[in-house]
Write a protein that holds these residues in place. Structure first.
Motif, PDB file in Angstrom:
ATOM      1  N   THR A  87       0.588  -1.224  -0.092  1.00  0.00           N
ATOM      2  CA  THR A  87       0.360  -0.233  -0.362  1.00  0.00           C
ATOM      3  C   THR A  87       0.639   1.223   0.323  1.00  0.00           C
ATOM      4  O   THR A  87       1.945   0.930   0.135  1.00  0.00           O
ATOM      5  CB  THR A  87      -0.528  -0.388   1.396  1.00  0.00           C
ATOM      6  OG1 THR A  87       0.041   0.129   2.439  1.00  0.00           O
ATOM      7  CG2 THR A  87      -1.911  -0.933   1.297  1.00  0.00           C
ATOM      8  N   SER A  90      -0.933   7.114   0.660  1.00  0.00           N
ATOM      9  CA  SER A  90      -1.931   7.880   0.799  1.00  0.00           C
ATOM     10  C   SER A  90      -3.043   6.939   1.280  1.00  0.00           C
ATOM     11  O   SER A  90      -4.069   7.768   1.147  1.00  0.00           O
ATOM     12  CB  SER A  90      -2.988   8.459  -0.745  1.00  0.00           C
ATOM     13  OG  SER A  90      -1.801   7.654  -1.750  1.00  0.00           O
ATOM     14  N   ASP A  91      -2.966   5.572   1.468  1.00  0.00           N
ATOM     15  CA  ASP A  91      -3.902   4.139   1.697  1.00  0.00           C
ATOM     16  C   ASP A  91      -4.133   4.695   3.094  1.00  0.00           C
ATOM     17  O   ASP A  91      -5.154   3.610   3.626  1.00  0.00           O
ATOM     18  CB  ASP A  91      -3.371   2.888   1.730  1.00  0.00           C
ATOM     19  CG  ASP A  91      -3.640   2.820  -0.419  1.00  0.00           C
ATOM     20  OD1 ASP A  91      -4.517   3.197  -0.420  1.00  0.00           O
ATOM     21  OD2 ASP A  91      -2.279   2.373  -0.448  1.00  0.00           O
ATOM     22  N   ARG A  93      -5.610   6.982   5.633  1.00  0.00           N
ATOM     23  CA  ARG A  93      -6.725   6.844   6.089  1.00  0.00           C
ATOM     24  C   ARG A  93      -8.013   5.542   6.356  1.00  0.00           C
ATOM     25  O   ARG A  93      -7.949   5.022   7.556  1.00  0.00           O
ATOM     26  CB  ARG A  93      -7.298   7.454   5.562  1.00  0.00           C
ATOM     27  CG  ARG A  93      -8.541   8.387   6.646  1.00  0.00           C
ATOM     28  CD  ARG A  93      -8.421   9.717   6.836  1.00  0.00           C
ATOM     29  NE  ARG A  93      -7.766  10.925   6.513  1.00  0.00           N
ATOM     30  CZ  ARG A  93      -7.806  11.871   6.006  1.00  0.00           C
ATOM     31  NH1 ARG A  93      -9.155  12.633   5.457  1.00  0.00           N
ATOM     32  NH2 ARG A  93      -7.183  13.286   6.098  1.00  0.00           N
ATOM     33  N   PRO A  94      -8.086   5.026   5.062  1.00  0.00           N
ATOM     34  CA  PRO A  94      -8.743   3.522   4.995  1.00  0.00           C
ATOM     35  C   PRO A  94      -7.931   2.522   5.474  1.00  0.00           C
ATOM     36  O   PRO A  94      -9.373   1.979   6.183  1.00  0.00           O
ATOM     37  CB  PRO A  94      -8.862   3.239   3.866  1.00  0.00           C
ATOM     38  CG  PRO A  94      -7.757   4.514   2.541  1.00  0.00           C
ATOM     39  CD  PRO A  94      -7.626   5.582   3.694  1.00  0.00           C
ATOM     40  N   PRO A 131     -13.125   3.343  -0.292  1.00  0.00           N
ATOM     41  CA  PRO A 131     -12.896   4.243  -1.895  1.00  0.00           C
ATOM     42  C   PRO A 131     -13.387   5.277  -1.649  1.00  0.00           C
ATOM     43  O   PRO A 131     -12.116   6.283  -1.777  1.00  0.00           O
ATOM     44  CB  PRO A 131     -13.501   3.080  -3.087  1.00  0.00           C
ATOM     45  CG  PRO A 131     -14.108   2.021  -2.178  1.00  0.00           C
ATOM     46  CD  PRO A 131     -13.998   1.942  -1.061  1.00  0.00           C
ATOM     47  N   ALA A 134     -10.425   7.344   0.627  1.00  0.00           N
ATOM     48  CA  ALA A 134      -9.359   7.426  -0.034  1.00  0.00           C
ATOM     49  C   ALA A 134      -9.319   8.147  -1.152  1.00  0.00           C
ATOM     50  O   ALA A 134      -7.879   8.500  -1.727  1.00  0.00           O
ATOM     51  CB  ALA A 134      -8.901   5.605  -0.813  1.00  0.00           C
ATOM     52  N   ARG A 146      -4.746  -0.822  -6.101  1.00  0.00           N
ATOM     53  CA  ARG A 146      -4.747  -0.667  -4.114  1.00  0.00           C
ATOM     54  C   ARG A 146      -6.225  -0.609  -3.894  1.00  0.00           C
ATOM     55  O   ARG A 146      -6.302  -1.540  -2.124  1.00  0.00           O
ATOM     56  CB  ARG A 146      -4.265   1.020  -3.402  1.00  0.00           C
ATOM     57  CG  ARG A 146      -2.998   1.534  -4.280  1.00  0.00           C
ATOM     58  CD  ARG A 146      -2.309   2.680  -4.318  1.00  0.00           C
ATOM     59  NE  ARG A 146      -3.160   3.629  -3.533  1.00  0.00           N
ATOM     60  CZ  ARG A 146      -3.862   4.918  -3.979  1.00  0.00           C
ATOM     61  NH1 ARG A 146      -3.565   5.555  -5.175  1.00  0.00           N
ATOM     62  NH2 ARG A 146      -4.520   5.496  -2.994  1.00  0.00           N
ATOM     63  N   THR A 147      -7.448   0.059  -3.892  1.00  0.00           N
ATOM     64  CA  THR A 147      -8.831  -0.764  -3.017  1.00  0.00           C
ATOM     65  C   THR A 147      -9.081  -1.663  -3.287  1.00  0.00           C
ATOM     66  O   THR A 147      -9.452  -2.118  -1.951  1.00  0.00           O
ATOM     67  CB  THR A 147     -10.008   0.773  -3.773  1.00  0.00           C
ATOM     68  OG1 THR A 147      -9.323   1.756  -4.255  1.00  0.00           O
ATOM     69  CG2 THR A 147     -10.969   0.533  -3.804  1.00  0.00           C
TER      70      THR A 147
END
Lengths: 311, 209
Positions: A87, A90-91, A93-94, A131, A134, A146-147
């Motif tokens: 990951t 930017s991933d 937070r999710p 998502p 994200a 990524r999602t």
């Protein structure tokens, strides 16, 4: 016999089996010396003692303790899954939401026995919410990949595994408040199937089942292990709401799902470039290596039981 | 006594949160060491410190930025009393004539050190070029073992700008100490040290049992 007596009998049986396994491991080590296979065997048996002790403690302490232990199992499984998944910043937070919110929430919903929500919470709300979270990081590089990976980890490690303790709150016809027996039945059939496949594979294994996906699985192991798990599962009908024949069919279903789960997750693991998910459980690899078959078998077993055996 | 308990609590907490498992890619180096590593998060110091054995930890001090660690409250307590951090002033206007004085004193005293030669955190997998401090230390203390260290997942656990660490499993990979070459130039040495950390970033081929 009431549910508690049945639980005690089954646990006594497991302790007997494990003692037998420990004794044979000790004998093997004395006769043939510490080869790597024998050392691994003994490590596995020792780890089994611990896992059975944890499960036993869960049942002794009641449903809330069981839910907490399975929430931890999900947490550790997700940890292994995301550690191996590349990951990006930017991933963040999710992922934080998945670890610190989704895990406790899913198990809280099961605790509330809120079937209508715990059965769709992750497939609907988390599926769309992750998502959506994200996207605010403004990073479109490989966004779909990524999602998808985060959604997969959340589905397998949280949603699918949570179906095992959800059996505790499943009300079947003439089988109220005996969910613990159903959970024990599932875990027993899945894990006996894994163990017997390993044993049959080591003793008689010739033809590899899927050499590229899971090099240790053999056709002989699958057939011998699967059949003996179905036989043991059928013989356990007296702890379930099923007849012996129904119990055999249910065990077969659990075994098939378990095998497919083991293969599919092994393929996932290899596509992420690893041999084991982790190193948490001595001799077995990581938490996901032990829970891969459960993650496929638990939801199917739950829904099939619910469909056929509720009023 | 109090500090010892806090220290083991801190090690337990770090291991629970980010794993911090030590992987020695070479024989563990005995004696006085300078562990130099890539720097990607505020957890780096704790991760390396927790991955050391208790004996190593007792004689190892991290070198870290004053602006982060010298904050009132818990951070300053941990920095001064538990981790025994050697604080480095990063603001030029506040710097003493030689910012490395504290480092030299500790090495003379016989302590091992944890150092991040990039001087700042990087969001990437591989470190930025190293600054010159490492060369000066190496030159002044030729007997200290220079051990490269690579932190493999922390840039994802707590990337720059985020405040909630993700509980991913991090490995702390230790390599073989750098060979000494007195004739080497500063630039060559720094490049070689940088390459030694980068080499640890690559996975070893799994040895099947």
């Amino acid at each position: 016999m009431n549910a508690e007596q049945k639980l005690l009998w089954v646990f006594a049986g497991i302790v007997g089996l494990l003692s037998l396994a420990s004794a044979s491991g000790w004998l093997l080590a004395r006769r043939k010396g510490q080869t790597s296979v024998i050392r691994n065997l003994n490590e596995r048996v020792r780890a089994w003692w611990i896992m059975v002790a944890v499960l036993g403690a869960c049942f002794g302490l009641g449903p809330s303790a069981t839910l907490i232990v399975f929430a931890l199992i999900s947490f550790f499984a997700l940890r292994e899954f995301i550690t191996l998944t590349p990951t990006r910043a930017s991933d963040h937070r999710p992922l934080a939401v998945a670890f610190y919110l989704l895990v406790p929430l899913q198990y809280w919903l099961i605790h509330l026995e809120w079937y209508g929500l715990f059965s769709i919470f992750i497939p609907v709300y988390a599926f769309l919410g992750l998502p959506a979270l994200a996207v605010f990081a403004g990073d479109t590089e490989q966004f779909l990949e990524r999602t998808t990976k985060i959604q997969w980890g959340v589905m397998i490690a949280i949603y699918c595994i949570s179906y095992a303790p959800a059996l505790l709150v499943l009300d079947l016809k003439g089988f109220t408040d005996q969910g613990a027996l159903l959970l024990l039945y599932l875990m027993l059939v899945v894990q006996i199937s894994d163990v017997m496949q390993y044993v049959f594979g080591k003793l008689f294994g010739r033809r590899k089942l899927a050499p590229l996906v899971s090099p240790s699985k053999t056709v002989e192991g699958l057939v011998g292990g699967g059949l003996s798990a179905v036989a043991i599962g059928a013989a356990m009908w007296w702890i379930t709401p099923f007849t012996p024949l129904q119990s055999a069919a249910m065990s077969l279903l659990i075994v098939i799902c378990g095998v497919l789960g083991g293969l599919a997750l092994s393929a996932v693991k290899r596509s992420l470039g690893a041999k084991d998910w982790g190193s948490m459980i001595e001799g077995h690899g990581g938490m996901m290596d032990r829970m891969d078959s459960v993650s496929f078998a638990a939801p199917i077993f739950f829904h099939v039981s619910r469909y056929f055996f509720t009023t | 006594m109090m500090e010892r308990m806090v220290a083991s609590g801190l090690v337990g907490f770090t291991r629970l949160l980010v794993g911090a498992r030590a992987q020695w890619r070479a024989e563990a180096t005995p004696g006085q060491c300078l562990y130099f590593a890539n720097h990607c998060s505020h957890l780096d110091t704790l991760a390396i410190w927790s991955a050391l054995t208790p004996e190593q930890r007792a004689s190892t001090r991290p070198v870290a930025a004053r602006d982060y660690w010298d904050q009132p409250g818990l951070r300053r307590y941990l920095a001064n009393r538990v981790l025994r951090v050697i604080l480095i002033e990063r603001r030029r206007d506040l710097q003493a004539p030689d910012p490395l004085t504290g480092v030299f004193a500790a090495l003379e005293h016989g302590d091992s050190l944890i150092l991040f030669p990039e001087g700042t955190r990087t969001p990437d997998r591989l470190p930025q070029p190293f600054r010159g401090g490492l060369f000066r230390i190496a030159e002044t203390f030729p007997a200290v073992h220079l051990v490269p260290v690579y932190l493999d997942t922390l840039h994802r656990s707590l990337p720059k700008g985020s405040h909630v660490p993700l509980p991913l499993y991090c490995n702390v990979r230790f390599g073989a100490p750098l060979k000494r070459d007195a004739a080497e130039t500063r630039a060559d040495f720094l490049r070689r040290a940088h390459a030694a950390v980068c080499a640890l970033a690559e996975p070893i081929q799994a040895v099947s049992p």
